[in-house]
Design an enzyme around this catalytic site. Structure first.
Site, short mmCIF file in Angstrom:
data_model
loop_
_atom_site.label_atom_id
_atom_site.label_comp_id
_atom_site.label_asym_id
_atom_site.label_seq_id
_atom_site.Cartn_x
_atom_site.Cartn_y
_atom_site.Cartn_z
N ASP A 264 -7.89 14.92 -54.79
CA ASP A 264 -9.34 14.89 -54.37
C ASP A 264 -10.03 13.87 -55.35
O ASP A 264 -9.70 13.62 -56.57
CB ASP A 264 -10.00 16.36 -54.69
CG ASP A 264 -11.36 16.44 -54.23
OD1 ASP A 264 -11.54 16.08 -53.21
OD2 ASP A 264 -12.38 16.66 -54.78
N GLU A 342 -7.06 10.54 -52.01
CA GLU A 342 -8.18 10.62 -51.65
C GLU A 342 -9.20 9.62 -52.25
O GLU A 342 -9.71 10.30 -53.42
CB GLU A 342 -8.80 12.01 -51.34
CG GLU A 342 -10.16 12.06 -50.23
CD GLU A 342 -11.54 12.35 -50.90
OE1 GLU A 342 -12.26 12.75 -50.12
OE2 GLU A 342 -11.75 12.94 -52.24
C1 NOJ Z 1 -13.67 15.30 -51.12
C2 NOJ Z 1 -13.44 16.72 -50.41
O1 NOJ Z 1 -12.68 16.15 -49.23
C3 NOJ Z 1 -14.76 17.21 -50.23
O2 NOJ Z 1 -14.55 18.24 -49.36
C4 NOJ Z 1 -15.35 17.69 -51.33
O3 NOJ Z 1 -16.77 18.16 -51.02
C5 NOJ Z 1 -15.46 16.63 -52.50
N1 NOJ Z 1 -14.46 15.87 -52.41
C6 NOJ Z 1 -15.74 17.11 -53.81
O4 NOJ Z 1 -14.95 17.64 -54.21
#
Ligand code: NOJ
Length: 632
Positions: A264, A342
Site C-alpha cells: 500500500d 501500489e
Molecule cells: C491505498 C488503498 O488502496 C486505499 O484504500 C487506502 O485508503 C489508502 N491507500 C490508505 O491506506
C-alpha cells in the site's frame, strides 16, 4: 446504421503466416514481430526472457475486498471463512491468484487500511486459523494468495502510536512516527502545508485529539503527520526500528505460506528531508498534480500530458532501498513470492524503477486505469507501459477497477471517461448504465488480450456497476467525512457481492444482512443468475480467461496492427500468444467509434464482447465492442 468500413488482416501479421493454412506455431510470428525493434519502435513488445516458474509475469490476479466478498457468520460483514467457502468461484473463473485487501486487526476507520496489529486477524474477519485454512484451500485449488501490507502508516490504535502519545516529545517512541513542532508563535500552525489525500490538513495536533481529554498528552503541542486520515499516522522510515519491524512482518506471513504482498502507498514511505512545503494536489490512484495546473480537464491519458510534479512526500529516491531489502527477504523463500507496488507515480518510466530486477515484481498500472475511452490514448498507454517495463525486464500489469475507484462499468458510462470522480451520489450526473457495461466488456476483452499480468476486482466479472444511490447515512469512507461530503467516496464500489438471485442479501450472508445496501437490480447480476447464461458477463470473463491461458496471451509478443496504428477510433493489436501454443496468434480489435467495421475475410471469431452484426453478408464489429480473431 452507418456504413461499415473494411477491416483487413494487418500486413504485419500477414507476413507471419504461410498461405491460407491455419497458423502454425508462433515462432515465426515472434520473429517477424521482433523485427519491429521493440525498444525503439512503439509498435511492438517482446516479453523478457524468463523462467517457467515466474507465474507472476502473466498471472490474472483477482482482488478480494474481504468486507464485501462473502459473509459466513451472518453479521453482514464479509469474513475469511466466507472467502474460503467461495474460492471455488475463483477457480472456476480461471484466475491464477487472489489478492486480499487488509484483514488485520484494525478499528476499520479506513476499511482496514488502518492496521493496529500486523500479525493478527481482526475478529470481524476471523482468526489466524481461518487465514491458514483460507491459504490451504486456495493452494489446493491452485490459487496463489497475496496479502496487503500497509507500511506507510499504522492505525492510531497500534501499540506503537499509543506508546508514542504517552511517551511525549523527544522520546524513542515518537521517533517511530513523524512528530514535529508547529509553526507560529505558539506552534498553532501545522509544521507545513501538506494536505491529506482524504481532504483537510495532513497534520493533527496531539492535544486536539479526542483521546487527549484527561490524558497525559492533554497539553501536548506537537503535531503528527498523516497523509490519509488522522487515525492513520505516518511511520518514520528513516528509523531503523521501523525497517526491522516490517521485515519481520514479511517473514511472519511468508512463513505462514502467503505468495506475496501488495504494498500500500509504496511510493510514500520516504519523505523529502526537511518536509518542505508543497502546494500541489494528490488524488488517490491518479497521483500528483501541480498547483499551477489550473485546467479542470483531466488528461486523456497520463502519457499524453504533463504530469510530472514530484511532491516531497512521494516517490523519493530513498524508497527503493526499502524494496531492495525486502526483495532480499523474499527471495530465499521457495515458490516465487512477490511484491506488488501500489504507487501513484508517473511518468511510467519512474514507476518502472519500482520493478527493477532487485526490487518489486510488479507495479499497478494506474496510467492504464485512468486513460479515457479513446483509441489513440489507449494505444499510447499500452505501448508506453510495455516499453518502460520491457526496459527493466518487468512484466506490465493492467487494471481497470479496484476498491478505490468508481467501477469501470459505470466510469465508462460517464460523459467524460477517465479516472472519474471519487464516488457518485444520487444528486450527481448519473452514468449511462447500458453504455457503461457495453464499454466495460469491450475494455475488459482488450485488457485480457494484453501480455503481462491483469487484475480483476471482485464483482467486475458480474458486470457490477457502482452503487450510485447510496444514502449519505450509510457511507463510511473517511474521504466523505473529511471533504464534508464534497467527495462521495468509495463505498459505492464496495457493496457486498450478489451470489444468489433469490436469497436474502443475494446470498452474501446467511442472515441476508449486508453492511451496505445492495441495489435490487443486482438480482439479475448474481453469480447463479449468470452462470451458464450465454452472453452473460460472467461467461464472457470465464471464456476470456480460459482462452488467455490456453493461447498464452500473457506471455505473447504484441504489435500494433499496422493499418489501425493511426486510427482515431480503432485499437488493433496482434498478440502472438505463447511460442509453445500451436494455435493462431490473435488479432484483437476494439471499435471505439460509431461506425461498424467489417471483419477481415478468412478469420474466425474466438470471442466478442457483444454480438457481431451481419451487414449484407458481411460480419461487422459494432461500436464499443472488442473481438478476438484468429485466421481460419
Ligand atoms: C491505498 C488503498 O488502496 C486505499 O484504500 C487506502 O485508503 C489508502 N491507500 C490508505 O491506506
Amino acid at each position: 446504421m452507418a456504413a461499415a468500413r473494411g477491416l483487413r488482416w494487418p500486413e504485419t501479421h500477414r507476413r507471419c503466416e504461410g498461405g491460407s493454412r491455419p497458423p502454425r506455431p508462433t515462432r515465426r510470428s515472434i520473429l517477424t514481430v521482433k523485427t519491429l525493434r521493440p525498444s525503439t519502435d512503439l509498435t511492438a513488445h517482446t516479453p523478457a526472457p524468463h523462467r517457467d516458474e515466474e507465474w507472476w509475469r502473466h498471472a490474472v490476479i483477482y482482488q478480494v475486498y474481504p468486507r464485501s466478498f462473502a459473509d459466513a457468520d451472518g453479521d453482514g460483514l464479509g469474513d475469511l471463512p466466507g472467502i474460503t467457502g467461495r474460492l471455488d468461484h475463483l477457480a472456476a473463473l480461471g484466475v491464477d491468484a487472489v489478492w486480499l485487501s487488509p484483514f488485520y486487526r484494525s478499528p476499520q476507520a479506513d476499511g482496514g487500511y488502518d492496521v493496529a496489529d500486523y500479525r493478527d486477524i481482526d475478529p470481524i474477519f476471523g482468526t489466524l486459523a481461518d487465514a491458514d485454512a483460507l491459504l490451504a484451500r486456495a493452494h489446493e485449488l491452485g490459487l496463489r494468495v497475496i496479502v496487503d501490507l500497509v507500511p506507510n502508516h499504522t492505525s492510531d490504535q497500534h501499540a506503537w502510536f499509543q506508546a508514542a502519545l504517552a511517551a511525549g516529545p523527544g522520546s524513542r517512541e515518537r521517533a517511530r512516527y513523524i512528530f514535529r513542532e508547529g509553526q507560529g508563535e505558539t506552534g498553532e500552525e501545522p509544521p507545513n502545508n501538506w494536505e491529506s489525500v482524504f481532504g483537510g490538513a495532513a497534520w493533527t495536533r496531539v492535544r486536539d485529539r479526542a483521546d487527549a481529554v484527561g490524558s497525559s498528552w492533554a497539553d501536548d503541542a506537537q503535531w503528527y503527520l498523516h497523509l490519509f486520515d488522522s487515525s492513520q499516522p505516518d511511520l518514520n522510515w528513516d528509523n531503523p526500528e521501523v525497517r526491522a519491524e516490517f521485515e519481520d512482518v514479511l517473514r511472519f506471513w511468508l512463513d505462514r505460506g502467503v505468495d506475496g504482498f501488495r504494498v500500500d502507498v509504496a511510493h510514500g514511505l520516504v519523505k523529502a528531508p526537511g518536509l518542505p512545503d508543497w502546494s500541489g494536489h494528490v488524488t488517490m490512484v491518479e497521483g500528483a498534480e501541480d498547483a499551477d495546473d489550473t485546467s479542470d480537464e483531466p488528461p486523456v491519458s497520463r502519457t499524453s500530458e504533463k504530469h510530472h510534479a514530484r511532491p516531497p512526500m512521494y516517490d523519493q529516491d530513498g524508497v527503493h532501498a526499502v524494496y531492495r531489502a525486502w526483495r532480499r527477504v523474499l527471495d530465499p523463500y521457495p515458490g516465487e513470492r512477490i511484491l506488488v507496488a501500489e504507487a501513484w507515480v508517473d511518468p511510467v518510466e519512474r514507476l518502472a524503477r519500482y520493478v527493477r530486477p532487485d526490487e518489486m515484481h510488479q507495479a499497478f498500472n494506474f496510467g492504464y486505469l485512468v486513460t479515457r475511452w479513446d483509441a489513440p490514448a489507449l494505444r499510447d498507454v499500452i505501448t508506453a507501459s510495455l516499453r518502460a517495463n520491457d526496459d527493466v525486464g518487468a512484466p506490465t500489469t493492467w487494471v481497470l477497477s479496484n476498491h478505490d475507484v468508481v467501477r469501470h462499468a459505470s466510469r465508462l458510462g460517464l460523459e467524460r471517461t477517465g479516472k472519474g470522480p471519487n464516488g457518485i451520489g444520487p444528486a450527481d450526473p448519473q452514468p449511462d448504465a447500458a453504455l457503461g457495461l457495453r464499454r466495460a466488456r469491450a475494455a475488459t476483452l482488450l485488457m485480457l488480450a494484453l501480455p503481462g499480468s491483469a487484475y480483476v476486482y471482485q464483482g467486475e466479472e458480474l458486470g457490477l456497476p457502482e452503487h450510485t444511490a447510496l444514502p449519505d447515512a450509510v457511507r463510511q469512507d473517511p474521504a466523505f467525512f473529511r471533504t464534508s461530503g464534497d467527495e462521495k467516496g468509495r463505498d459505492g464500489c464496495r457493496v457486498p457481492l450478489p451470489w444468489e438471485a433469490d436469497a436474502p442479501g443475494f446470498g452474501f450472508s446467511p442472515t441476508g444482512t449486508t453492511w451496505l445496501p445492495q441495489p435490487a437490480a443486482w438480482a439479475a447480476l448474481a453469480v447463479d443468475a449468470q452462470t451458464g447464461r450465454a452472453g452473460s458477463t460472467l461467461e464472457l470473463y470465464r471464456t476470456a480467461l480460459r482462452l488467455r491461458r490456453e493461447l498464452g496471451l500473457g506471455v505473447g509478443a504484441l504489435a500494433l496492427a499496422e493499418e489501425h496504428r493511426d486510427s482515431d477510433t480503432v485499437v488493433g493489436l496482434i498478440n502472438t500468444g505463447s511460442p509453445e501454443e500451436a494455435r493462431a496468434a490473435v488479432l484483437v480489435v476494439a471499435n471505439l467509434g460509431a461506425t461498424p467495421l467489417v471483419l477481415p475475410e478468412g478469420t474466425e471469431v474466438l470471442l466478442a464482447s457483444e454480438e457481431l452484426l451481419h451487414d449484407d453478408g458481411r460480419v461487422t464489429l459494432p461500436a464499443d465492442t472488442t473481438v478476438w480473431l484468429v485466421r481460419r
